[in-house]
Design an enzyme around this catalytic site. Structure first.
Site, mmCIF file in Angstrom:
data_model
loop_
_atom_site.group_PDB
_atom_site.id
_atom_site.type_symbol
_atom_site.label_atom_id
_atom_site.label_comp_id
_atom_site.label_asym_id
_atom_site.label_seq_id
_atom_site.Cartn_x
_atom_site.Cartn_y
_atom_site.Cartn_z
ATOM 1 C CE1 TYR A 14 2.216 4.024 0.712
ATOM 2 C CE2 TYR A 14 1.535 6.304 0.516
ATOM 3 C CZ TYR A 14 2.196 5.214 0.005
ATOM 4 O OH TYR A 14 2.828 5.311 -1.186
ATOM 5 C CD GLU A 15 -3.145 1.896 0.027
ATOM 6 O OE1 GLU A 15 -3.571 0.758 -0.240
ATOM 7 O OE2 GLU A 15 -2.958 2.779 -0.822
ATOM 8 N N GLY A 16 -2.088 0.603 6.013
ATOM 9 C CA GLY A 16 -1.785 -0.385 7.044
ATOM 10 C C GLY A 16 -0.288 -0.416 7.301
ATOM 11 N N GLY B 141 -5.395 -2.678 -2.164
ATOM 12 C CA GLY B 141 -4.503 -1.519 -2.130
ATOM 13 C C GLY B 141 -3.102 -1.898 -1.704
ATOM 14 N NE ARG B 142 -3.371 -3.566 4.194
ATOM 15 C CZ ARG B 142 -4.268 -3.911 5.098
ATOM 16 N NH1 ARG B 142 -4.734 -5.141 5.133
ATOM 17 N NH2 ARG B 142 -4.690 -3.020 5.968
#
Lengths: 379, 263
Positions: free
Chosen positions: A362-364, A242-243
């Site tokens: 988001y997503e870390g 996702g990153r």
């Protein structure tokens, strides 16, 4: 070492650029203003297999690759970061875990319609008390005959309320910590599943960010994704991919902002000449372009690694950290270069700056990316 | 039904610059695209195929080996196969030599109901090749098609004029030339792109691969003489075209007016 895209990737870029310019850009300002989810963009992307780029044709995908998918998110995000993240969350977070961890039956039932774009996917990990500390899951899943019964809630879920299929994480055994978390495929119509609050956000305003509520939600046992207790690993590996999607989004936002700014600097005249003739501003442009190029190489390298079965955990974290930072830095400078006009909604640049910020979160968050990178180096 | 779409790869003239000394196009670094009117012709052929799935759409092009990309793109949009006429012997062809080479290839393909061309290519703007092909083949032609209906064994087309249109019916086989008002071309699908490169349905024909009148192809077979090419002096003006939707354009106009303190 080879820095050339394949002919397929090159054509994907041209098609995505054309599609983004003609179909997505004309509505980008309007959907930001009204927070309207661009369903028409999803339908158009489905028609051209853009919602299943890296998956094989036998699972409804386009038979493409991870780098082509990254390029697709990048090109969309140049003109509309909202549409970029719809694609990214759907592909990386909604489809990929089923592709990677699903049974053949689950793939046929869920991945095929998702990759074809007949259905939209989402991923639900974050909870009110489990953000960066994702292991602190409070949603529980209890075995009950042929089903699991889910109770709890999720927040900040991208595509929430718009998606048809959700990858949901829940505690199946509290005593085991992260090894007690499991993943489930949840359909939007499962009994006991409902959508709560839709967030009113600073940026990516047309992306639907929702609360998910599970009240005795009945999930059939065959919808357990991967093995029981392997949910945390599924979540973490999914986020690695996702990153790359979010890094591509950040890259696209930065590139889009610089393109708009270069156009503006050539048009806008002060002191009798275009702004582009002022050396101080030229230096800013040169630095931004260099930063973007560096971000691009990190993003493409991470995507290349994923496509070629090489490790990409650290590479994806570096790409997201650097690209998100680039997006924020470049858009802030681009607003500055637009002066007062840049602060108004007459130009797209203020939207790009608002959109950029989320890529650091988001997503870390960027700090999580640093943890991942350091964790790789210092273990 | 068999449809042959004639398609040309051209430099994107939005990006092209003119060599100030030679007066010719600078092609280096300019992206190549499918000629826009040809894209409309292809789209219409694909719509006929969508409605009648047993239709076969064949792409025919003449150009250097690099034109392969344009044919792959056409395949990715949904065409069935593609033929590229590529040979040094074709180099330097004017419209007469081009239409001779293409008409020869069409005769060699043999079975066709519709030949679809774009009205004209953006790099030459002659609009001659389509009509010439029809003459070589001895078939009827309808140019400037802006609307098309397929009837039983016939076509009915609206042929655009400056201030109206003709409705023309023709038996098949027929040659049609498309204008941009005909339709809105689809994009190549992502799946189609990968499939086009995987299956590679582009066949290259040299001048030796089919029967063609060799005295009428290439530079030597071209009666046209270019004595001079030059850039006409642009009119001095400060016109700025505002692009985008009407809302965007109106918004940009207000900004311009504010900048000039008019409002």
């Amino acid at each position: 070492m080879n820095f050339t895209l394949t002919k397929e990737q090159e054509m994907v870029r041209n098609v995505m650029r054309d599609f983004a310019e003609k179909e997505v850009k004309p509505i980008a300002a309007e959907i930001d203003e009204t927070e309207r989810f661009p369903r028409e963009n999803v339908e158009k992307m489905a028609r051209y297999n853009m919602l299943g780029i890296p998956f094989p044709e036998e699972y409804g995908g386009a038979g493409g690759d991870e780098l082509a998918y990254a390029i697709a998110v990048e090109e969309l995000s140049k003109v509309c970061a909202t549409t970029g993240v719809i694609l990214s969350a759907h592909t990386s977070l909604g489809c990929w875990p089923i592709y990677k961890y699903g049974t053949e039956e689950q793939k046929q039932k869920y991945l095929v319609p998702l990759a074809k774009g007949e259905k939209l996917g989402a991923f639900a990990l974050t909870e009110p008390n489990a953000g960066t500390d994702a292991a602190g899951q409070q949603t529980v899943a209890v075995e009950d005959g042929d089903n699991y019964i889910l109770n709890g809630s999720k927040i900040f879920i991208t595509n929430g309320g718009q998606a048809d299929v959700y990858i949901v994480f829940a505690m199946t055994d509290r005593t085991k910590g992260t090894r007690g978390i499991s993943a489930f495929i949840v359909e939007k119509d499962f009994p006991g599943f409902s959508i709560g609050k839709i967030e009113d956000k600073m940026g990516i305003r047309a992306s639907s960010t929702a609360e998910l509520i599970f009240q005795n939600c009945v999930v059939p046992k065959e919808n357990l994704l991967g093995e029981l207790g392997k949910g945390f690993k599924i979540a973490m590996t999914t986020l690695d991919g996702g990153r790359i999607g979010i890094a591509s989004q950040a890259l696209g936002i930065a590139e889009g902002a610089l393109e708009e700014t270069i156009k503006y600097l050539k048009e806008r005249k002060q002191f009798g000449r275009p702004l582009s003739k002022f050396q101080g501003l030229q230096w800013m442009v040169a630095d931004m372009a260099t930063e973007i190029e560096a971000a691009k190489f990190l993003v493409y390298r991470a995507a290349f690694n994923k496509a070629n079965g090489l490790p990409y955990n650290k590479e994806a974290a570096m790409a997201k950290l650097f690209a998100a930072n680039t997006a924020m830095d470049v858009t802030t400078k681009c607003v500055q270069l637009h002066g007062g006009y840049g602060y108004t909604k007459d130009y797209p640049i203020e939207r790009m700056m608002r959109d950029a910020k989320i890529t650091e979160i988001y997503e870390g968050t960027s700090q999580v990316q640093q943890m991942v990178i350091a964790g790789n180096l210092l273990r | 039904m068999n449809i042959i779409v004639c398609l040309k790869q051209v430099p994107d003239t939005n990006e092209v610059k003119i060599d100030p000394v030679k007066g010719t196009l600078i092609r280096e670094g300019v992206p190549s695209i499918i000629n826009p009117d040809d894209r409309n012709a292809l789209e219409e052929a694909l719509r006929i195929k969508d409605a009648n799935p047993d239709t076969k759409v064949t792409i025919l092009s003449m150009g250097p080996p690099q034109a392969d990309v344009a044919l792959k793109e056409a395949l990715a949009m949904g065409a069935d196969e593609a033929i590229l006429l590529s040979d040094r012997a074709f180099a330097g062809s004017d419209t007469w030599a081009t239409s001779t080479a293409i008409a020869g290839a069409i005769k060699n393909i043999g079975d066709y109901d519709i030949i679809f061309c774009g009205r004209q290519a953006i790099d030459g703007d002659t609009a001659q090749v389509g009509p010439q092909i029809a003459e070589h083949l001895g078939i009827p032609q309808i140019t400037y098609v802006k609307e098309l209906e397929i009837l039983d064994g016939k076509v009915r087309a609206k042929r655009a004029l400056e201030d109206g249109y003709f409705v023309i019916e023709s038996e098949m086989p027929v040659l049609l030339t498309a204008i941009k008002e005909l339709n809105e071309p689809r994009y190549p699908s992502i799946k189609g792109i990968y499939k086009a490169y995987r299956e590679n349905k582009v066949t290259v024909w040299t001048a030796n691969d089919y029967e063609v009148d060799r005295d009428n192809i290439g530079l030597d077979g071209s009666p046209t003489q270019v004595s001079k090419s030059f850039t006409p002096q642009g009119k001095a003006s400060a016109v700025e075209m505002l692009e985008g939707s009407s809302k965007e354009a109106a918004r940009a106009l207000v900004v311009r007016l504010k900048e000039r303190k008019i409002i």
